[in-house]
Design a protein around this motif. Structure first.
Motif, PDB file in Angstrom:
ATOM      1  N   THR A   1      36.942  28.942  68.958  1.00  0.00           N
ATOM      2  CA  THR A   1      37.560  28.958  67.637  1.00  0.00           C
ATOM      3  C   THR A   1      38.804  29.824  67.715  1.00  0.00           C
ATOM      4  O   THR A   1      38.775  30.920  68.278  1.00  0.00           O
ATOM      5  CB  THR A   1      36.594  29.547  66.594  1.00  0.00           C
ATOM      6  N   LEU A   2      39.895  29.337  67.166  1.00  0.00           N
ATOM      7  CA  LEU A   2      41.160  30.062  67.207  1.00  0.00           C
ATOM      8  C   LEU A   2      41.536  30.487  65.796  1.00  0.00           C
ATOM      9  O   LEU A   2      41.712  29.646  64.915  1.00  0.00           O
ATOM     10  CB  LEU A   2      42.252  29.168  67.795  1.00  0.00           C
ATOM     11  N   VAL A   3      41.641  31.785  65.560  1.00  0.00           N
ATOM     12  CA  VAL A   3      41.892  32.314  64.226  1.00  0.00           C
ATOM     13  C   VAL A   3      43.197  33.111  64.209  1.00  0.00           C
ATOM     14  O   VAL A   3      43.419  33.967  65.069  1.00  0.00           O
ATOM     15  CB  VAL A   3      40.730  33.228  63.776  1.00  0.00           C
ATOM     16  N   LEU A   4      44.030  32.834  63.240  1.00  0.00           N
ATOM     17  CA  LEU A   4      45.280  33.574  63.052  1.00  0.00           C
ATOM     18  C   LEU A   4      45.205  34.363  61.755  1.00  0.00           C
ATOM     19  O   LEU A   4      44.993  33.802  60.681  1.00  0.00           O
ATOM     20  CB  LEU A   4      46.472  32.604  63.000  1.00  0.00           C
ATOM     21  N   LEU A   5      45.371  35.676  61.863  1.00  0.00           N
ATOM     22  CA  LEU A   5      45.408  36.562  60.707  1.00  0.00           C
ATOM     23  C   LEU A   5      46.816  37.126  60.584  1.00  0.00           C
ATOM     24  O   LEU A   5      47.358  37.672  61.547  1.00  0.00           O
ATOM     25  CB  LEU A   5      44.397  37.713  60.871  1.00  0.00           C
ATOM     26  N   GLU A   6      47.399  36.998  59.404  1.00  0.00           N
ATOM     27  CA  GLU A   6      48.777  37.451  59.209  1.00  0.00           C
ATOM     28  C   GLU A   6      48.811  38.644  58.250  1.00  0.00           C
ATOM     29  O   GLU A   6      48.463  38.522  57.079  1.00  0.00           O
ATOM     30  CB  GLU A   6      49.628  36.316  58.652  1.00  0.00           C
ATOM     31  N   ASN A   7      49.249  39.781  58.764  1.00  0.00           N
ATOM     32  CA  ASN A   7      49.390  40.973  57.938  1.00  0.00           C
ATOM     33  C   ASN A   7      50.752  40.982  57.256  1.00  0.00           C
ATOM     34  O   ASN A   7      51.741  40.520  57.828  1.00  0.00           O
ATOM     35  CB  ASN A   7      49.221  42.235  58.790  1.00  0.00           C
ATOM     36  N   GLU A   8      50.784  41.537  56.047  1.00  0.00           N
ATOM     37  CA  GLU A   8      52.030  41.565  55.279  1.00  0.00           C
ATOM     38  C   GLU A   8      53.003  42.619  55.789  1.00  0.00           C
ATOM     39  O   GLU A   8      54.193  42.565  55.502  1.00  0.00           O
ATOM     40  CB  GLU A   8      51.727  41.795  53.802  1.00  0.00           C
ATOM     41  N   HIS A   9      52.480  43.601  56.508  1.00  0.00           N
ATOM     42  CA  HIS A   9      53.352  44.600  57.116  1.00  0.00           C
ATOM     43  C   HIS A   9      52.763  45.015  58.455  1.00  0.00           C
ATOM     44  O   HIS A   9      51.619  44.687  58.770  1.00  0.00           O
ATOM     45  CB  HIS A   9      53.525  45.821  56.205  1.00  0.00           C
ATOM     46  N   ASN A  10      53.544  45.719  59.251  1.00  0.00           N
ATOM     47  CA  ASN A  10      53.106  46.138  60.573  1.00  0.00           C
ATOM     48  C   ASN A  10      52.123  47.294  60.444  1.00  0.00           C
ATOM     49  O   ASN A  10      52.512  48.433  60.202  1.00  0.00           O
ATOM     50  CB  ASN A  10      54.312  46.554  61.416  1.00  0.00           C
ATOM     51  N   THR A  11      50.854  47.011  60.616  1.00  0.00           N
ATOM     52  CA  THR A  11      49.826  48.038  60.474  1.00  0.00           C
ATOM     53  C   THR A  11      49.680  48.893  61.719  1.00  0.00           C
ATOM     54  O   THR A  11      49.039  49.952  61.674  1.00  0.00           O
ATOM     55  CB  THR A  11      48.459  47.396  60.169  1.00  0.00           C
ATOM     56  N   GLY A  12      50.234  48.428  62.845  1.00  0.00           N
ATOM     57  CA  GLY A  12      50.094  49.137  64.098  1.00  0.00           C
ATOM     58  C   GLY A  12      49.063  48.488  65.000  1.00  0.00           C
ATOM     59  O   GLY A  12      48.203  47.722  64.560  1.00  0.00           O
ATOM     60  N   PHE A  13      49.139  48.797  66.282  1.00  0.00           N
ATOM     61  CA  PHE A  13      48.251  48.207  67.287  1.00  0.00           C
ATOM     62  C   PHE A  13      46.796  48.551  67.016  1.00  0.00           C
ATOM     63  O   PHE A  13      45.926  47.681  67.002  1.00  0.00           O
ATOM     64  CB  PHE A  13      48.667  48.714  68.668  1.00  0.00           C
ATOM     65  N   ALA A  14      46.517  49.839  66.796  1.00  0.00           N
ATOM     66  CA  ALA A  14      45.126  50.278  66.634  1.00  0.00           C
ATOM     67  C   ALA A  14      44.462  49.682  65.394  1.00  0.00           C
ATOM     68  O   ALA A  14      43.377  49.091  65.486  1.00  0.00           O
ATOM     69  CB  ALA A  14      45.060  51.808  66.616  1.00  0.00           C
ATOM     70  N   PRO A  15      45.068  49.787  64.208  1.00  0.00           N
ATOM     71  CA  PRO A  15      44.429  49.191  63.029  1.00  0.00           C
ATOM     72  C   PRO A  15      44.267  47.684  63.130  1.00  0.00           C
ATOM     73  O   PRO A  15      43.263  47.133  62.672  1.00  0.00           O
ATOM     74  CB  PRO A  15      45.382  49.577  61.887  1.00  0.00           C
ATOM     75  N   ALA A  16      45.248  46.992  63.722  1.00  0.00           N
ATOM     76  CA  ALA A  16      45.158  45.534  63.831  1.00  0.00           C
ATOM     77  C   ALA A  16      44.012  45.122  64.753  1.00  0.00           C
ATOM     78  O   ALA A  16      43.291  44.155  64.476  1.00  0.00           O
ATOM     79  CB  ALA A  16      46.482  44.961  64.327  1.00  0.00           C
ATOM     80  N   HIS A  17      43.819  45.853  65.830  1.00  0.00           N
ATOM     81  CA  HIS A  17      42.698  45.527  66.712  1.00  0.00           C
ATOM     82  C   HIS A  17      41.361  45.872  66.063  1.00  0.00           C
ATOM     83  O   HIS A  17      40.366  45.160  66.260  1.00  0.00           O
ATOM     84  CB  HIS A  17      42.844  46.212  68.067  1.00  0.00           C
ATOM     85  N   ASN A  18      41.319  46.932  65.277  1.00  0.00           N
ATOM     86  CA  ASN A  18      40.098  47.222  64.516  1.00  0.00           C
ATOM     87  C   ASN A  18      39.791  46.077  63.554  1.00  0.00           C
ATOM     88  O   ASN A  18      38.628  45.720  63.340  1.00  0.00           O
ATOM     89  CB  ASN A  18      40.251  48.530  63.746  1.00  0.00           C
TER      90      ASN A  18
END
Length: 339
Positions: A75-92
């Motif tokens: 399954t391929l999922v794309l999540l789009e954040n409205e702003h750059n949350t940073g590497f660590a928060p995005a991986h969390n």
């Protein structure tokens, strides 16, 4: 025997030039991947559109928010954040959205050999105390040179990629390491759940840079092993670290600089603090002397440290108390720390 499940997590930020090649390599793995999660941190170069286009090219049927190639494909999922949350928060964010036995944290500028995942999972399944693993990461520009074979940390608590820039044929011996680079890191769900602090695997306060070292140190304190498999191969473009110090933006320098001190504050046991201070004193004098003369704005990063001190103190208390309960034997925490 039922195979362990694995998901691949990729955070993109202006990664349009690399992401299709990265995803193609993931889909070519000889081990079944259950889910691929791409978190786009508000890229301005069309990274999300590139991911969508790639998905549609490979997709037979779709549903909102997810794409499926076939019954045997991930399954391929794309999540789009409205702003750059940073590497660590995005991986969390990606970790919270999966339940697989293993998680491969992967940089978008890295491509994997087809057996990368299978080799690492086989090694980790052979020893339940291995919580993280990496392969031999080579430079895309020159496959004869090493990008990383794991992490090492010296007595001054400075961390480095093992073997970086050295001939690849000098790093053919697999074995335990201090930690693994977040560029292509396999983590077990058991370790993720065990070492998470306040629900976070990567410390979100780090934003980016040294979050993988922080995880490695915390895992070491809690008794987990990290492993380097010389037969699992990946190829890394390697961006800002090869551009030279003058080519780095000040905000990057500040984050990388202060995260080292946040990491030390949280993870350094009280009984080794004095020795670490003595070992790091020559480096601290030289580094801060240079900063005062050449980059005085770098020291402004301390405002974030003091702004977060209460949170850091709370995290330190949790880490040190848990390390005493389930960590390694006294005075053996740093058996894989270099001089």
């Amino acid at each position: 025997m039922k195979l362990k499940t694995v998901s691949v997590h990729i955070v993109t930020y202006n990664s349009a030039d690399d992401i299709a090649e990265c995803l193609s390599a993931v889909l070519s793995q000889d081990y079944p991947v259950k889910k691929i999660v791409v978190v786009d941190n508000a890229s301005s170069d069309g990274s999300a559109e590139k991911v969508r286009a790639f998905y549609h090219e490979r997709t037979a049927e779709t549903r909102p928010g997810a794409y499926v190639n076939s019954t045997s494909s991930p399954t391929l999922v794309l999540l789009e954040n409205e702003h750059n949350t940073g590497f660590a928060p995005a991986h969390n964010q990606a970790i919270a959205g999966t339940t697989t036995d293993y998680v491969l944290v992967l940089n978008p500028d890295l491509t994997l050999a087809p057996d990368y995942i299978s080799k690492l999972i086989a090694r980790m399944e052979a020893d339940s105390r291995i919580g993280s693993a990496t392969g031999k990461l080579l430079l895309k520009a020159d496959h004869s040179l090493v990008d990383s074979t794991g992490l090492r940390m010296n007595k001054a608590r400075r961390a480095f990629d093992r073997g970086a820039g050295e001939p690849a044929d000098q790093w053919n011996e697999s074995g335990e390491v201090f930690g693994v680079s977040g560029a292509a890191a396999m983590y077990s769900r058991r370790m993720i759940e065990d070492i998470s602090v306040e629900g976070e695997f990567f410390d979100a306060d780090f934003f980016a840079y040294k979050e993988d070292v922080d995880v490695a140190w915390r895992a070491e304190l809690f008794g987990w092993k990290a492993y380097y498999d010389a037969e699992a191969i990946g190829y890394h473009e390697r961006g800002w670290k090869t551009s030279g110090r003058s080519g780095k933006a000040m905000f990057i320098k500040r984050i990388s600089y202060i995260n080292r001190y946040k990491m030390i504050y949280k993870n350094e046991p009280s009984r080794t603090l004095l020795l670490t201070l003595l070992n790091s004193l020559p480096y601290e004098i030289a580094a801060h002397g240079y900063s005062l003369l050449k980059e005085p704005k770098l020291l402004g990063a301390w405002t974030s440290f003091f702004a977060q001190r209460a949170v850091l103190k709370r995290k330190r208390r949790y880490i040190q108390e848990k390390a005493k309960r389930q960590g390694r034997e006294p005075n053996k925490e740093y058996s894989r720390v270099d001089s």
